[in-house]
Design an enzyme around this catalytic site. Structure first.
Site, mmCIF file in Angstrom:
data_model
loop_
_atom_site.group_PDB
_atom_site.id
_atom_site.type_symbol
_atom_site.label_atom_id
_atom_site.label_comp_id
_atom_site.label_asym_id
_atom_site.label_seq_id
_atom_site.Cartn_x
_atom_site.Cartn_y
_atom_site.Cartn_z
ATOM 1 N N SER A 126 0.122 -1.399 0.110
ATOM 2 C CA SER A 126 -0.425 0.180 0.133
ATOM 3 C C SER A 126 1.095 1.779 -0.078
ATOM 4 O O SER A 126 1.552 1.848 0.813
ATOM 5 C CB SER A 126 -0.977 0.262 1.294
ATOM 6 N N GLU A 128 0.456 3.470 2.002
ATOM 7 C CA GLU A 128 0.097 4.397 2.732
ATOM 8 C C GLU A 128 1.898 3.647 3.349
ATOM 9 O O GLU A 128 2.139 4.128 4.557
ATOM 10 C CB GLU A 128 -0.379 3.546 4.271
ATOM 11 N N TYR A 150 -1.757 0.349 10.957
ATOM 12 C CA TYR A 150 -1.815 0.043 9.294
ATOM 13 C C TYR A 150 -0.516 -0.334 8.161
ATOM 14 O O TYR A 150 -0.013 -1.146 8.164
ATOM 15 C CB TYR A 150 -3.175 0.359 8.759
HETATM 16 P P1 NDP Z 1 -11.444 -4.879 1.348
HETATM 17 O O1 NDP Z 1 -11.562 -4.256 3.721
HETATM 18 O O2 NDP Z 1 -12.761 -4.326 0.732
HETATM 19 O O3 NDP Z 1 -11.314 -6.379 1.932
HETATM 20 C C1 NDP Z 1 -10.867 -7.100 2.700
HETATM 21 C C2 NDP Z 1 -10.684 -8.260 3.034
HETATM 22 O O4 NDP Z 1 -9.893 -8.838 3.995
HETATM 23 C C3 NDP Z 1 -12.238 -8.876 2.643
HETATM 24 O O5 NDP Z 1 -12.397 -9.874 2.020
HETATM 25 C C4 NDP Z 1 -12.200 -9.054 4.703
HETATM 26 O O6 NDP Z 1 -13.090 -10.579 4.882
HETATM 27 C C5 NDP Z 1 -11.053 -9.982 4.322
HETATM 28 N N1 NDP Z 1 -10.054 -10.423 5.569
HETATM 29 C C6 NDP Z 1 -9.912 -9.850 6.989
HETATM 30 N N2 NDP Z 1 -9.537 -9.900 8.093
HETATM 31 C C7 NDP Z 1 -9.258 -11.586 7.584
HETATM 32 C C8 NDP Z 1 -8.807 -12.024 8.146
HETATM 33 N N3 NDP Z 1 -8.319 -12.567 9.157
HETATM 34 N N4 NDP Z 1 -8.673 -13.700 7.503
HETATM 35 C C9 NDP Z 1 -9.063 -13.728 6.036
HETATM 36 N N5 NDP Z 1 -9.414 -12.674 5.223
HETATM 37 C C10 NDP Z 1 -9.428 -11.882 6.790
HETATM 38 O O7 NDP Z 1 -10.483 -4.297 1.022
HETATM 39 P P2 NDP Z 1 -9.590 -3.701 -0.670
HETATM 40 O O8 NDP Z 1 -10.636 -4.847 -1.261
HETATM 41 O O9 NDP Z 1 -10.247 -2.520 -0.690
HETATM 42 O O10 NDP Z 1 -8.261 -3.764 -0.378
HETATM 43 C C11 NDP Z 1 -7.558 -5.394 -0.685
HETATM 44 C C12 NDP Z 1 -6.513 -5.378 0.007
HETATM 45 O O11 NDP Z 1 -5.364 -4.003 -0.365
HETATM 46 C C13 NDP Z 1 -5.837 -5.322 1.569
HETATM 47 O O12 NDP Z 1 -5.226 -5.883 1.499
HETATM 48 C C14 NDP Z 1 -5.743 -3.889 1.614
HETATM 49 O O13 NDP Z 1 -5.236 -3.449 2.900
HETATM 50 C C15 NDP Z 1 -4.784 -3.505 0.155
HETATM 51 N N6 NDP Z 1 -5.064 -1.805 -0.388
HETATM 52 C C16 NDP Z 1 -6.400 -1.513 -1.044
HETATM 53 C C17 NDP Z 1 -6.090 -0.267 -1.354
HETATM 54 C C18 NDP Z 1 -7.078 0.010 -1.693
HETATM 55 O O14 NDP Z 1 -7.259 1.536 -2.278
HETATM 56 N N7 NDP Z 1 -8.119 0.216 -1.776
HETATM 57 C C19 NDP Z 1 -4.568 0.565 -1.565
HETATM 58 C C20 NDP Z 1 -3.807 -0.957 -1.518
HETATM 59 C C21 NDP Z 1 -3.776 -1.151 -0.573
HETATM 60 P P3 NDP Z 1 -14.685 -10.189 5.525
HETATM 61 O O15 NDP Z 1 -15.246 -9.937 3.936
HETATM 62 O O16 NDP Z 1 -15.064 -11.518 6.170
HETATM 63 O O17 NDP Z 1 -14.067 -9.581 6.559
HETATM 64 P P1 GDR Z 2 -6.954 5.653 3.125
HETATM 65 O O1 GDR Z 2 -8.216 5.776 2.942
HETATM 66 O O2 GDR Z 2 -6.710 6.011 4.634
HETATM 67 O O3 GDR Z 2 -6.093 6.723 2.206
HETATM 68 O O4 GDR Z 2 -6.466 4.223 3.010
HETATM 69 P P2 GDR Z 2 -9.951 6.505 3.417
HETATM 70 O O5 GDR Z 2 -10.620 6.879 1.849
HETATM 71 O O6 GDR Z 2 -10.573 5.879 4.831
HETATM 72 O O7 GDR Z 2 -8.799 8.105 4.230
HETATM 73 C C1 GDR Z 2 -8.467 8.692 3.136
HETATM 74 C C2 GDR Z 2 -8.528 10.415 3.140
HETATM 75 O O8 GDR Z 2 -9.707 10.754 3.856
HETATM 76 C C3 GDR Z 2 -9.519 12.311 5.232
HETATM 77 N N1 GDR Z 2 -10.968 11.668 5.222
HETATM 78 C C4 GDR Z 2 -11.750 10.661 5.911
HETATM 79 N N2 GDR Z 2 -11.483 9.366 5.673
HETATM 80 C C5 GDR Z 2 -12.453 8.253 6.120
HETATM 81 N N3 GDR Z 2 -12.595 7.423 5.823
HETATM 82 N N4 GDR Z 2 -13.960 9.147 6.977
HETATM 83 C C6 GDR Z 2 -14.114 10.689 6.878
HETATM 84 O O9 GDR Z 2 -15.227 11.153 7.523
HETATM 85 C C7 GDR Z 2 -12.505 11.592 6.231
HETATM 86 N N5 GDR Z 2 -12.390 12.929 6.455
HETATM 87 C C8 GDR Z 2 -11.404 13.300 5.687
HETATM 88 C C9 GDR Z 2 -8.848 10.665 5.624
HETATM 89 O O10 GDR Z 2 -7.662 11.352 6.628
HETATM 90 C C10 GDR Z 2 -7.449 9.888 4.536
HETATM 91 O O11 GDR Z 2 -6.913 11.387 4.528
HETATM 92 C C11 GDR Z 2 -7.384 3.458 1.760
HETATM 93 C C12 GDR Z 2 -7.580 2.468 2.533
HETATM 94 O O12 GDR Z 2 -8.304 1.762 1.484
HETATM 95 C C13 GDR Z 2 -5.944 1.311 2.352
HETATM 96 O O13 GDR Z 2 -6.531 0.044 2.976
HETATM 97 C C14 GDR Z 2 -5.264 1.282 1.398
HETATM 98 O O14 GDR Z 2 -3.598 0.581 1.685
HETATM 99 C C15 GDR Z 2 -4.933 3.134 1.241
HETATM 100 O O15 GDR Z 2 -6.522 3.345 0.951
HETATM 101 C C16 GDR Z 2 -3.780 2.710 0.087
#
Ligand code: NDP
Ligand code: GDR
Length: 323
Positions: A126, A128, A150
């Protein structure tokens, strides 16, 4: 013979899009399913893939369940997408986040190594990890400075992936993905929180939208484009690390403006800043340089921010109308 893939986190946003993408490519898809009280499979239903994949019980924190899942799936490719992925929650549950998002990824690598199955592994790293950024834009060689439990857990998982590649010759690849969104994004993330509120406010079901830091900037892309990059990475002869991003960054405030404008409303009339959504340490700005992925994988994003926001608002308007 059809290739086989095992996806952890299959019920999440990326898991659902990746399952759909791989099925279209002719893969046999297995998904690791956790046992939760609530229905977590709605995204797989939304994309009509639920009855086309095989679900295997398991949890990232239980190495034995991962070994059994590999035994059942016999995969050519393993995509580790599972995580406690919500940054804000990682301060409330730092140990759980470290166990699932950090050690859980190591469990996947260890299960693949022990099985001797030779599967190619993808780790969901990520942006992050860059946190308090040392340079802009961020590339594969930008140093990490994570700002949340995280981000720290993802850095551990990332270096474990590199280490298993270097120590054991595993075909283990890390995709350093910047934020990517879609109509399947969880409601807790800021983009979907905004588009859902836009839909409710425009139907008169909600009066205001309370958000935290409006000045944070993110490099937002479309999840459907990003899962293609994951697959392309595992088709390369050599494992490596790749940044996946659009190269543009946008503030939360600007995202609000575009989303409210999609239903001809002015965000300033509805958005209120609420300090309860501030984070103990913020990632102020992220902007990725996906030049390496462009050169080596031929990958580039297709959907613009404007198109994605419109897609998300439209999907939320339909959902709200159906409720
Ligand atoms: P989601 O939060 O939508 O999905 C997370 C998944 O992980 C769910 O299917 C959840 O299952 C599963 N999970 C949680 N805990 C466990 C566990 N203990 N064992 C097995 N499975 C588990 O994430 P995204 O699809 O958005 O992201 C996918 C991956 O990419 C994540 O690793 C995230 O950190 C990473 N990532 C995401 C980005 C983004 O912008 N979306 C950017 C960069 C990285 P359940 O539904 O059962 O809880
Ligand atoms: P992020 O996503 O932390 O970048 O992680 P999120 O959408 O939660 O926050 C993005 C930015 O928005 C600001 N923010 C708020 N965020 C949330 N959730 N709710 C609010 O009300 C709000 N107001 C302002 C946050 O402070 C932050 O700066 C996502 C996840 O998908 C991670 O798993 C992944 O790794 C990174 O993107 C890349």
């Amino acid at each position: 013979m059809a290739k086989r893939a095992l996806i952890t986190g299959v019920s999440g946003q990326d898991g659902a899009y990746l399952a759909s993408f791989l099925l279209d490519k002719g893969y046999e898809v297995y998904g690791l399913q956790t046992r939760r009280g609530s229905d977590t499979l709605w995204r797989l239903r939304y994309l009509s893939v639920l009855n086309r994949i095989q679900l295997v019980d398991g949890d990232l924190t239980d190495l034995s369940s991962l070994c059994r899942a590999l035994d059942t799936a016999q995969p050519d490719e393993v995509y580790n997408l599972a995580a406690q992925s919500f940054v804000a929650t990682s301060w409330a549950q730092p140990l759980l986040t470290a166990q699932v998002t950090g050690v859980g990824a190591l469990n996947v690598l260890e299960a693949v190594r022990l099985s001797g199955c030779g599967a190619r592994c993808y780790q969901a790293s990520s942006s992050e990890m860059f946190g308090k950024v040392r340079e802009t834009p961020q590339t594969e060689s930008t140093p990490f400075h994570p700002r949340s439990p995280y981000g720290v857990a993802k850095a551990f998982a990332h270096w474990s992936t590199v280490n298993y590649r270097e120590s054991f010759g595993l075909h283990a690849t890390s995709g350093i993905l910047f934020n990517h969104e879609s109509p399947l994004r969880g409601l807790e993330f800021v983009t979907r929180k905004i588009t859902d509120a836009v839909a409710r406010i425009s139907r008169g079901l909600q009066q205001e939208l309370r958000l935290g830091n409006l000045d944070a900037q993110r490099d937002w892309g479309f999840a459907g484009d990003y899962v293609e990059a994951m697959w392309l990475m595992l088709q390369q002869e050599q494992p490596d690390d790749y940044v996946i991003a659009t190269g543009h960054n946008t503030s939360v405030r600007e995202f609000c403006r575009v989303a409210f404008a999609a239903v001809k409303l002015d965000y300033e009339a509805y958005v209120k800043v609420d300090p309860q959504y501030y984070r103990p340490a913020e990632v102020d700005t992220l902007q990725g340089d996906a030049g390496k992925a462009q050169r080596m994988l031929g990958w580039r994003p297709r959907v613009s921010l404007q198109q994605m926001v419109e897609m998300m608002v439209e999907a939320d308007l339909k959902r709200v109308a159906a409720e």
